[in-house]
Design a protein around this motif. Structure first.
Motif, mmCIF file in Angstrom:
data_model
loop_
_atom_site.group_PDB
_atom_site.id
_atom_site.type_symbol
_atom_site.label_atom_id
_atom_site.label_comp_id
_atom_site.label_asym_id
_atom_site.label_seq_id
_atom_site.Cartn_x
_atom_site.Cartn_y
_atom_site.Cartn_z
ATOM 1 N N LYS A 77 -3.345 -1.465 1.137
ATOM 2 C CA LYS A 77 -3.426 -2.309 2.332
ATOM 3 C C LYS A 77 -2.840 -3.690 2.072
ATOM 4 N N MET A 78 -2.885 -4.106 0.796
ATOM 5 C CA MET A 78 -2.373 -5.428 0.431
ATOM 6 C C MET A 78 -0.859 -5.432 0.232
ATOM 7 N N GLY A 79 -0.236 -4.264 0.361
ATOM 8 C CA GLY A 79 1.213 -4.197 0.276
ATOM 9 C C GLY A 79 1.774 -3.868 -1.085
ATOM 10 N N VAL A 80 0.941 -3.405 -2.016
ATOM 11 C CA VAL A 80 1.464 -3.071 -3.340
ATOM 12 C C VAL A 80 2.285 -1.781 -3.252
ATOM 13 N N LYS A 81 3.215 -1.641 -4.162
ATOM 14 C CA LYS A 81 4.055 -0.442 -4.175
ATOM 15 C C LYS A 81 3.340 0.708 -4.853
ATOM 16 N N THR A 82 2.654 0.412 -5.984
ATOM 17 C CA THR A 82 1.896 1.445 -6.693
ATOM 18 C C THR A 82 0.561 0.860 -7.154
ATOM 19 N N TYR A 83 -0.384 1.750 -7.386
ATOM 20 C CA TYR A 83 -1.681 1.346 -7.969
ATOM 21 C C TYR A 83 -1.992 2.287 -9.122
ATOM 22 N N LYS A 84 -2.498 1.725 -10.225
ATOM 23 C CA LYS A 84 -2.882 2.532 -11.369
ATOM 24 C C LYS A 84 -4.206 2.021 -11.933
ATOM 25 N N ASN A 85 -5.121 2.970 -12.194
ATOM 26 C CA ASN A 85 -6.361 2.632 -12.888
ATOM 27 C C ASN A 85 -6.285 3.223 -14.292
ATOM 28 N N LYS A 112 4.776 -10.707 -0.114
ATOM 29 C CA LYS A 112 5.489 -11.461 0.922
ATOM 30 C C LYS A 112 6.594 -12.320 0.322
ATOM 31 N N ALA A 113 6.401 -12.711 -0.936
ATOM 32 C CA ALA A 113 7.387 -13.573 -1.597
ATOM 33 C C ALA A 113 8.562 -12.790 -2.179
ATOM 34 N N GLY A 114 8.576 -11.471 -1.983
ATOM 35 C CA GLY A 114 9.715 -10.671 -2.409
ATOM 36 C C GLY A 114 9.547 -9.958 -3.731
ATOM 37 N N TYR A 115 8.341 -9.956 -4.249
ATOM 38 C CA TYR A 115 8.105 -9.222 -5.502
ATOM 39 C C TYR A 115 7.772 -7.761 -5.217
ATOM 40 N N ASP A 116 8.182 -6.912 -6.125
ATOM 41 C CA ASP A 116 7.857 -5.483 -6.088
ATOM 42 C C ASP A 116 6.552 -5.322 -6.869
ATOM 43 N N VAL A 117 5.407 -5.336 -6.160
ATOM 44 C CA VAL A 117 4.094 -5.488 -6.800
ATOM 45 C C VAL A 117 3.493 -4.135 -7.194
ATOM 46 N N HIS A 118 3.140 -4.022 -8.463
ATOM 47 C CA HIS A 118 2.463 -2.841 -9.000
ATOM 48 C C HIS A 118 1.075 -3.275 -9.482
ATOM 49 N N MET A 149 14.592 -6.356 -5.519
ATOM 50 C CA MET A 149 13.157 -6.611 -5.685
ATOM 51 C C MET A 149 12.862 -6.976 -7.141
ATOM 52 N N LYS A 150 11.944 -7.924 -7.321
ATOM 53 C CA LYS A 150 11.544 -8.374 -8.654
ATOM 54 C C LYS A 150 10.262 -7.646 -9.040
ATOM 55 N N LYS A 151 10.344 -6.794 -10.062
ATOM 56 C CA LYS A 151 9.210 -5.949 -10.436
ATOM 57 C C LYS A 151 8.107 -6.782 -11.085
ATOM 58 N N LEU A 152 6.901 -6.687 -10.543
ATOM 59 C CA LEU A 152 5.763 -7.482 -11.014
ATOM 60 C C LEU A 152 4.528 -6.614 -11.130
ATOM 61 N N VAL A 153 3.772 -6.792 -12.213
ATOM 62 C CA VAL A 153 2.489 -6.118 -12.397
ATOM 63 C C VAL A 153 1.379 -7.135 -12.205
ATOM 64 N N ILE A 154 0.379 -6.769 -11.414
ATOM 65 C CA ILE A 154 -0.746 -7.662 -11.181
ATOM 66 C C ILE A 154 -2.033 -7.046 -11.720
ATOM 67 N N ALA A 155 -2.806 -7.853 -12.418
ATOM 68 C CA ALA A 155 -4.136 -7.438 -12.853
ATOM 69 C C ALA A 155 -5.031 -7.461 -11.623
ATOM 70 N N ILE A 182 -13.187 3.328 -7.738
ATOM 71 C CA ILE A 182 -11.762 3.368 -8.060
ATOM 72 C C ILE A 182 -10.949 3.790 -6.841
ATOM 73 N N LYS A 183 -11.443 4.803 -6.138
ATOM 74 C CA LYS A 183 -10.747 5.265 -4.931
ATOM 75 C C LYS A 183 -10.707 4.168 -3.873
ATOM 76 N N SER A 184 -11.807 3.428 -3.721
ATOM 77 C CA SER A 184 -11.861 2.348 -2.737
ATOM 78 C C SER A 184 -10.908 1.219 -3.103
ATOM 79 N N ILE A 185 -10.862 0.855 -4.396
ATOM 80 C CA ILE A 185 -9.963 -0.202 -4.852
ATOM 81 C C ILE A 185 -8.509 0.202 -4.624
#
Length: 394
Positions: free
Chosen positions: A52-60, A23-29, A1-7, A43-46
């Motif tokens: 649901k979007m398939g991210v591995k982790t979420y951080k605020n 879906k493209a094979g990235y390990d999305v954070h 997996m390719k580790k990726l951080v998304i804003a 924050i809880k809702s986000i």
């Protein structure tokens, strides 16, 4: 997996990015940065939607204090209003968000970083420049910009992948933060239409006149009505009070980084009152030359910040000047709030240079004689007199 951080904001664009990159094979954070615009419930809702979007982790990341210390403080010191109107509410936020996100990406050794900006706005420039400067080895991925995707194409893709949420576009796009709230809609896409009252998040609740006192210490707002607190908390307190009067509404027209004109509505009660009150106190406590040189340096600071040039060392140089200029900017400013507007009633400071013992303007001179005044005026006019006499024939 390719580790990726998304804003990640939780909106349509970043949701599309999260799903498609997963879906493209990235390990999305996914990471969102709170600069004063999120409630705990939001924050809880986000976070729930991010998973649901398939991210591995979420951080605020709570960056309100960092936002104040690194940016807002200097916007106050400089009385920065772009085009004499806009307190740089959103552009200032994006700088801090980009810095926090890239620092997080580096901390988890991500090799990729993504954002949902299009190719037509300012944010793509701010995010890319910060990312490239602080982490040149991390690859930037921008699915919306690269694919030139329409809103409907994004919605269709998400639905096809089982993400069928309420994606109907709100009539107005609202971005809220500590230093103000931007409001965009159909009206701001034209040059002649105003935003209706209903477009602004704060509605008129109070019709009575209210007097408040703002206390500054070395240029920083430290108390509202005698309640001492950290400046960022004082700004929020002031906004809670003043927004009930629907104060701080306007529409800014300016030049975007990509070279086209842009128009956006905003509501920034605390920002405008703080800047105007601070500027009044400065006019009482700073010298003529301090005020003059602060004006153009502050204008440069605001423009460079807006253009995404925050990391250029000239910004630290200007900040040092602005910080040093505030050593005597301490005192109280008296403000009256009324529906849709405010007035500055006056200021009080032990550093007030408007001191009657040296004279009263237009009334009485105590520090010089009439003959001294005449001599000063004669010498002060020498250059003009010489020029006019030499060039009298022309």
């Amino acid at each position: 997996m390719k580790k990726l951080v998304i804003a990640y904001s939780g909106g349509l664009d970043t949701s599309y990015c999260a799903v498609s990159l997963s879906k493209a094979g990235y390990d999305v954070h996914a990471v969102s940065v709170n600069t004063g615009g999120f409630t705990e419930e939001e924050i809880k809702s986000i976070e729930a939607n991010a998973y649901k979007m398939g991210v591995k982790t979420y951080k605020n990341i709570d960056a309100v204090t960092s936002y104040y210390n690194k940016v807002i403080k200097y916007l106050v010191f400089g009385n920065v209003l772009k085009n004499n109107t806009y307190p740089l509410s959103v552009s200032a936020e994006r700088i801090i968000q980009a810095i926090e996100i890239i620092q997080y990406a580096k901390s988890i050794n991500a090799k990729y970083i993504a954002h949902g900006s299009t190719g037509a706005g300012n944010d793509q420039v701010r995010f890319d420049m910060i990312f490239q400067t602080l982490a040149p080895d991390i690859e930037i991925i921008t699915p919306i910009r690269d694919g030139k995707l329409t809103r409907q194409e994004e919605i269709d893709y998400l639905k096809a992948n089982g993400i069928d949420m309420s994606w109907e576009k709100a009539k107005y796009s609202v971005n809220k933060g500590l230093w103000g709230t931007s409001v965009g809609g159909d009206e701001t896409l034209t040059s002649e239409k105003p935003l209706p009252d209903s477009a602004y998040p704060s509605q008129l609740e109070k019709n009575n006149e209210q007097k408040i006192v703002l206390n500054f210490n070395k240029g920083e707002l430290i108390a509202v009505n005698g309640k001492i607190d950290q400046p960022q908390h004082c700004i929020k307190e002031l906004n809670d009070i003043a927004s009930k009067y629907a104060i701080g509404r306007d529409i800014h027209v300016g030049d975007t980084i990509v070279g086209i004109k842009g128009r956006v509505g905003f509501e920034a009660a605390a920002a405008l009152i703080t800047i105007k009150a601070h500027h009044l106190l400065e006019k009482h406590t700073l010298t003529k030359w301090q005020l003059q040189h602060k004006d153009y340096l502050s204008s440069f600071y605001g423009m460079h910040l807006h253009e995404g040039q925050y990391l250029d060392p000239v910004m630290r140089d200007i900040e040092a000047f602005l910080q040093n200029s505030q050593s005597k900017v301490t005192g109280s400013v008296f403000v009256t709030l009324r529906p849709y507007h405010f007035s500055l009633d006056g200021a009080s400071s032990s550093n007030d240079l408007m001191n009657a013992k040296f004279g009263s303007y237009g009334e009485e001179n105590k520090g010089w004689t009439a003959e001294e005044a005449k001599g000063f005026i004669k010498i002060n006019g020498n250059q003009n007199k010489i020029y006019q006499q030499i060039h009298s024939k022309s």
